[in-house]
Scaffold this motif. Sequence first.
Motif, PDB file in Angstrom:
ATOM      1  N   LEU A  57       1.160  -3.655  16.656  1.00 20.21           N
ATOM      2  CA  LEU A  57       2.244  -4.224  15.853  1.00 20.21           C
ATOM      3  C   LEU A  57       1.824  -5.561  15.249  1.00 20.21           C
ATOM      4  O   LEU A  57       2.125  -5.848  14.081  1.00 20.21           O
ATOM      5  N   ASN A  58       1.142  -6.396  16.023  1.00 24.10           N
ATOM      6  CA  ASN A  58       0.651  -7.669  15.482  1.00 24.10           C
ATOM      7  C   ASN A  58      -0.270  -7.434  14.295  1.00 24.10           C
ATOM      8  O   ASN A  58      -0.245  -8.182  13.313  1.00 24.10           O
ATOM      9  N   GLY A  59      -1.094  -6.384  14.387  1.00 28.73           N
ATOM     10  CA  GLY A  59      -2.017  -6.082  13.299  1.00 28.73           C
ATOM     11  C   GLY A  59      -1.318  -5.622  12.038  1.00 28.73           C
ATOM     12  O   GLY A  59      -1.888  -5.688  10.941  1.00 28.73           O
ATOM     13  N   ASN A  60      -0.078  -5.123  12.181  1.00 29.63           N
ATOM     14  CA  ASN A  60       0.683  -4.693  11.005  1.00 29.63           C
ATOM     15  C   ASN A  60       1.090  -5.874  10.121  1.00 29.63           C
ATOM     16  O   ASN A  60       1.246  -5.735   8.911  1.00 29.63           O
ATOM     17  N   ILE A  61       1.307  -7.021  10.730  1.00 31.15           N
ATOM     18  CA  ILE A  61       1.931  -8.151  10.042  1.00 31.15           C
ATOM     19  C   ILE A  61       0.943  -8.825   9.088  1.00 31.15           C
ATOM     20  O   ILE A  61      -0.167  -9.159   9.465  1.00 31.15           O
ATOM     21  N   GLN A  62       1.394  -9.032   7.850  1.00 38.96           N
ATOM     22  CA  GLN A  62       0.607  -9.796   6.890  1.00 38.96           C
ATOM     23  C   GLN A  62       1.086 -11.247   6.915  1.00 38.96           C
ATOM     24  O   GLN A  62       2.261 -11.515   7.136  1.00 38.96           O
ATOM     25  N   ARG A  63       0.175 -12.190   6.657  1.00 36.47           N
ATOM     26  CA  ARG A  63       0.532 -13.602   6.736  1.00 36.47           C
ATOM     27  C   ARG A  63       0.011 -14.364   5.533  1.00 36.47           C
ATOM     28  O   ARG A  63      -0.968 -13.965   4.906  1.00 36.47           O
ATOM     29  N   ASP A  64       0.705 -15.447   5.205  1.00 37.24           N
ATOM     30  CA  ASP A  64       0.321 -16.301   4.085  1.00 37.24           C
ATOM     31  C   ASP A  64       0.748 -17.728   4.410  1.00 37.24           C
ATOM     32  O   ASP A  64       1.586 -17.947   5.298  1.00 37.24           O
TER      33      ASP A  64
END
Length: 620
Positions: free
Chosen positions: A158-165
């Motif tokens: 699930l953590n790997g699903n999240i995109q960040r900026d």
Amino acid sequence: MTRGSVQGEDTREGGSNAPERAEAVRKDDDNAVDGTGDSENAGEESGGQTGREAGGQTEGAAADEPGGETGGETGGKAGDEPGGETGGQAADEPGGKPGDDPREKAPPAEAAGETLTETPGPDRRPRRARRVLRLTAVGLALLLACLAGAGYLYYEHLNGNIQRDALNLGDSKVAAPTPNAAGQTPLNILVIGSDARDSEENQQLGGARETFGSTPLADVQMLVHLSADRSNMSVVSMPRDTLVEIPKCTDPDDGEVYPASDGRVMTNQSLGHGGPGCTVATWQELTGIHIDHFVMVDFAGVVSMADAVGGVPVCVDANIHSRDGQGHGSGLKLAEGTHPVKGEQALQWLRTRYGFEDGSDLARAKAQHMYLNSMVRTLRENATLGNPNKLRRLAEEATAALTVDPGLDTVKKLYDLSDELRRVKPERITMTTMPNRYVGARVEPTEDAEQLFRLVREDIALDGKDAKKKPDPEPTAPADPADPDDELAVQVRNGTRTDELGAAPGRANTVAGLLVDQGFAKAVADSSVLPSEDRTVVRYPSTDLEGDARRVAEVLGIPAGSVLRSTEVSGVTLVVGADWREGTAYKAPEADDSTPESAEALNGADDDACMHVDPSFTWS
């Protein structure tokens, strides 16, 4: 965990772990005889049939589930190598070689070199019961260990699903709010809806084929304000065509610098200036509100999350089909009344302009507020959050749909945020739209908008139900103290003009003279501009001048809450507002902490809200 999986656990204790069980027997004299007979039976029964099941069928099933690698490996050992050569015979050839009597085999304790004394038969049943309990406990421990491993792997997935900026791409920052008397601080999250058509699915959902791959626009912008005491929530939507000045933004990924806009442009363009962090910077410049986090979602993300949440009831006061003769519109088609919408139909509702009220972005914002309020009520009332399968699907879809700042980039951080938000009851949620007026086909903020922004900055509930607050502590001392009064440069502007009254003549000169008399030798009147301000304010452009601005306000009796950072000024600037049209002593007006009517507030518990349909978009 499947039934076969549980059997596999029994096999590992009963058949495969003979040496371990021998050690257990050595440590427990009461169970010595039980170990003699029943470990053989375990090898004969569990080690045979169950061992093959654990190593075969269950092994495949475990490998397909989260954490399957660990479960598959363990299951394989249980079935194929249950504890060395003897264990292997127990698993593959029940009873050993053909013709052998398994009861003639040496018990584990004897094999280990121990001498056993047989205990009379009547004691066998309770000892066997104790051993079964011990086996069950060990099996349960192994089961929990496997589940924990699977849970960790799924958590990382699930953590790997999240995109960040990056959170803020602008040069200027807004100071975090001062904690209240209890040491609590509010939380501000900017929710951004992107119209990106950067994938086949987003293109299909968004339409406008000619825009495929074009610069995305922030077509939905909502500021979610969670009060410091977590008792209430306020939401402020900014129409996408609001005219604002976008500050200079720098993309942290490639270092590209996007210069500040040349004059005012539509606020939705901010997303194309390096990403959501520039939208955050634009909001902070306009509102003076410190933003802690952002959450961004695109068309496909809205659809997947809406599917995971399930049907959300919405209401229209007539039949509607959002499509005109030129093909404009979202395609939403609903009969009069209340209907649950989800998936693509939910996206249509959230995007509809054509057919709702006057067809403007303001009507769309109202429809979005109705949907969000209804979704909050739905999530609280039904079993979605208590159903593991539905909760897992919602977590899967939500993490895959979101782009967030680094402060929200793990499942735990998102869960902690949701835990904060869920404390607020629907009746303490207030949805609003930034008060505005038309400028041609666009809109601009009004004086009421500044009133709304002030309420959010000062953590005043928009529903008017705040308990009497304790006096806030004095603001934190600025990092850079004020210069001596006689060295402090101040520009004074006349902002007394209102919609009904012209500017009071000579006010900038009068107040500049007051400052000179107080020792501010460099105070001068600036007649080059005639702004319009309801309240007298002191503005400053950067943190190194904050102390100077506060000193000017202190001398004139202007409240600290009226000292604001702004990029619209180049130095400390005092704007004499309509609340000081005459006299030489400033008296702060009684605070009006009511939400402006022009904000069109909608309470979260209002389940009677219904969108008005333009008659030209009805059907029969």
